[in-house]
Write a protein that holds these residues in place. Structure first.
Motif, PDB file in Angstrom:
ATOM      1  N   GLU A 297      34.979  39.027  47.228  1.00  0.00           N
ATOM      2  CA  GLU A 297      34.735  38.302  45.972  1.00  0.00           C
ATOM      3  C   GLU A 297      35.979  38.271  45.085  1.00  0.00           C
ATOM      4  O   GLU A 297      36.196  37.317  44.332  1.00  0.00           O
ATOM      5  N   LEU A 298      36.830  39.296  45.179  1.00  0.00           N
ATOM      6  CA  LEU A 298      38.075  39.291  44.392  1.00  0.00           C
ATOM      7  C   LEU A 298      39.106  38.345  44.997  1.00  0.00           C
ATOM      8  O   LEU A 298      39.895  37.724  44.275  1.00  0.00           O
ATOM      9  N   VAL A 299      39.117  38.219  46.324  1.00  0.00           N
ATOM     10  CA  VAL A 299      40.014  37.248  46.974  1.00  0.00           C
ATOM     11  C   VAL A 299      39.625  35.845  46.533  1.00  0.00           C
ATOM     12  O   VAL A 299      40.472  35.029  46.166  1.00  0.00           O
ATOM     13  N   ARG A 300      38.323  35.579  46.540  1.00  0.00           N
ATOM     14  CA  ARG A 300      37.839  34.247  46.124  1.00  0.00           C
ATOM     15  C   ARG A 300      38.192  33.964  44.664  1.00  0.00           C
ATOM     16  O   ARG A 300      38.704  32.900  44.325  1.00  0.00           O
TER      17      ARG A 300
ATOM     18  N   PHE B 144      38.825  40.489  36.704  1.00  0.00           N
ATOM     19  CA  PHE B 144      38.894  41.886  37.134  1.00  0.00           C
ATOM     20  C   PHE B 144      39.862  42.655  36.269  1.00  0.00           C
ATOM     21  O   PHE B 144      40.617  42.083  35.485  1.00  0.00           O
ATOM     22  N   ASN B 145      39.834  43.969  36.400  1.00  0.00           N
ATOM     23  CA  ASN B 145      40.672  44.863  35.614  1.00  0.00           C
ATOM     24  C   ASN B 145      42.144  44.720  36.045  1.00  0.00           C
ATOM     25  O   ASN B 145      42.421  44.698  37.241  1.00  0.00           O
ATOM     26  N   PRO B 146      43.073  44.653  35.095  1.00  0.00           N
ATOM     27  CA  PRO B 146      44.492  44.551  35.445  1.00  0.00           C
ATOM     28  C   PRO B 146      44.978  45.697  36.341  1.00  0.00           C
ATOM     29  O   PRO B 146      45.922  45.518  37.112  1.00  0.00           O
ATOM     30  N   SER B 147      44.336  46.845  36.285  1.00  0.00           N
ATOM     31  CA  SER B 147      44.757  47.963  37.138  1.00  0.00           C
ATOM     32  C   SER B 147      44.539  47.639  38.618  1.00  0.00           C
ATOM     33  O   SER B 147      45.195  48.211  39.489  1.00  0.00           O
TER      34      SER B 147
ATOM     35  N   ALA C   6      41.993  33.442  44.330  1.00  0.00           N
ATOM     36  CA  ALA C   6      42.395  32.131  44.858  1.00  0.00           C
ATOM     37  C   ALA C   6      42.047  31.023  43.867  1.00  0.00           C
ATOM     38  O   ALA C   6      42.855  30.126  43.612  1.00  0.00           O
ATOM     39  N   LYS C   7      40.862  31.114  43.296  1.00  0.00           N
ATOM     40  CA  LYS C   7      40.431  30.100  42.321  1.00  0.00           C
ATOM     41  C   LYS C   7      41.315  30.140  41.080  1.00  0.00           C
ATOM     42  O   LYS C   7      41.765  29.105  40.594  1.00  0.00           O
ATOM     43  N   ALA C   8      41.578  31.337  40.566  1.00  0.00           N
ATOM     44  CA  ALA C   8      42.395  31.471  39.352  1.00  0.00           C
ATOM     45  C   ALA C   8      43.824  30.978  39.580  1.00  0.00           C
ATOM     46  O   ALA C   8      44.442  30.416  38.674  1.00  0.00           O
TER      47      ALA C   8
ATOM     48  N   GLU D 278      47.166  37.592  32.709  1.00  0.00           N
ATOM     49  CA  GLU D 278      46.470  36.303  32.697  1.00  0.00           C
ATOM     50  C   GLU D 278      45.651  36.112  33.979  1.00  0.00           C
ATOM     51  O   GLU D 278      44.525  35.607  33.939  1.00  0.00           O
ATOM     52  N   LEU D 279      46.220  36.519  35.113  1.00  0.00           N
ATOM     53  CA  LEU D 279      45.492  36.416  36.376  1.00  0.00           C
ATOM     54  C   LEU D 279      44.247  37.291  36.348  1.00  0.00           C
ATOM     55  O   LEU D 279      43.156  36.848  36.706  1.00  0.00           O
ATOM     56  N   ALA D 280      44.405  38.526  35.928  1.00  0.00           N
ATOM     57  CA  ALA D 280      43.266  39.452  35.875  1.00  0.00           C
ATOM     58  C   ALA D 280      42.172  38.882  34.979  1.00  0.00           C
ATOM     59  O   ALA D 280      40.986  38.927  35.333  1.00  0.00           O
ATOM     60  N   ASP D 281      42.555  38.327  33.845  1.00  0.00           N
ATOM     61  CA  ASP D 281      41.595  37.745  32.915  1.00  0.00           C
ATOM     62  C   ASP D 281      40.903  36.527  33.537  1.00  0.00           C
ATOM     63  O   ASP D 281      39.681  36.409  33.499  1.00  0.00           O
TER      64      ASP D 281
END
Length: 118
Positions: free
Chosen positions: A57-60, A39-42, A63-65, A32-35
């Motif tokens: 950009e993935l940290v941002r 980003f990719n669950p891997s 954090a938002k998710a 659910e977080l990856a979605d």
């Protein structure tokens, strides 16, 4: 939210611990977080093993998710260290505030203090 970051010992696992704690609090799975973050669950697997450092950009997005503070996420990710903050306390310039505003603020603080004492 930031207090738990300083107490974590292993920098390699700080990001994963931060994420897993936030997922647990939110009741969110890794998928659910990856979605939600896009980003990719891997990617989560790499973070969990400590094999990858997250990009900004993935940290941002993470954090938002997870609905967590972005600064806390940056600190946990290792992209920003406490030493990078170098915050300095600045003395207020009271000439910018009227006497009435100062009295109103003092009255507001007294009311708040009385509420806490009761």
């Amino acid at each position: 939210m930031g207090d738990h970051i300083a107490s974590m010992e292993s920098p390699k696992n700080t990001w994963w611990e931060f994420i897993s704690n936030a997922m647990e609090r939110k009741g969110m799975t890794a998928a659910e977080l990856a979605d939600a973050a896009g980003f990719n669950p891997s990617t989560l697997s790499h973070w969990k093993k400590g094999n990858a450092v997250p990009r900004l950009e993935l940290v941002r997005a993470t954090a938002k998710a997870l609905d967590v503070n972005f600064l806390d996420a940056l600190l946990a990710s290792g992209l920003l260290g406490l030493e990078d903050l170098k915050l300095e306390r600045v003395k207020p310039d009271l000439s910018l505030v009227s006497d009435e505003e100062i009295l109103q603020e003092a009255a507001r603080r007294m009311i708040e203090l009385r509420k806490r004492v009761k």
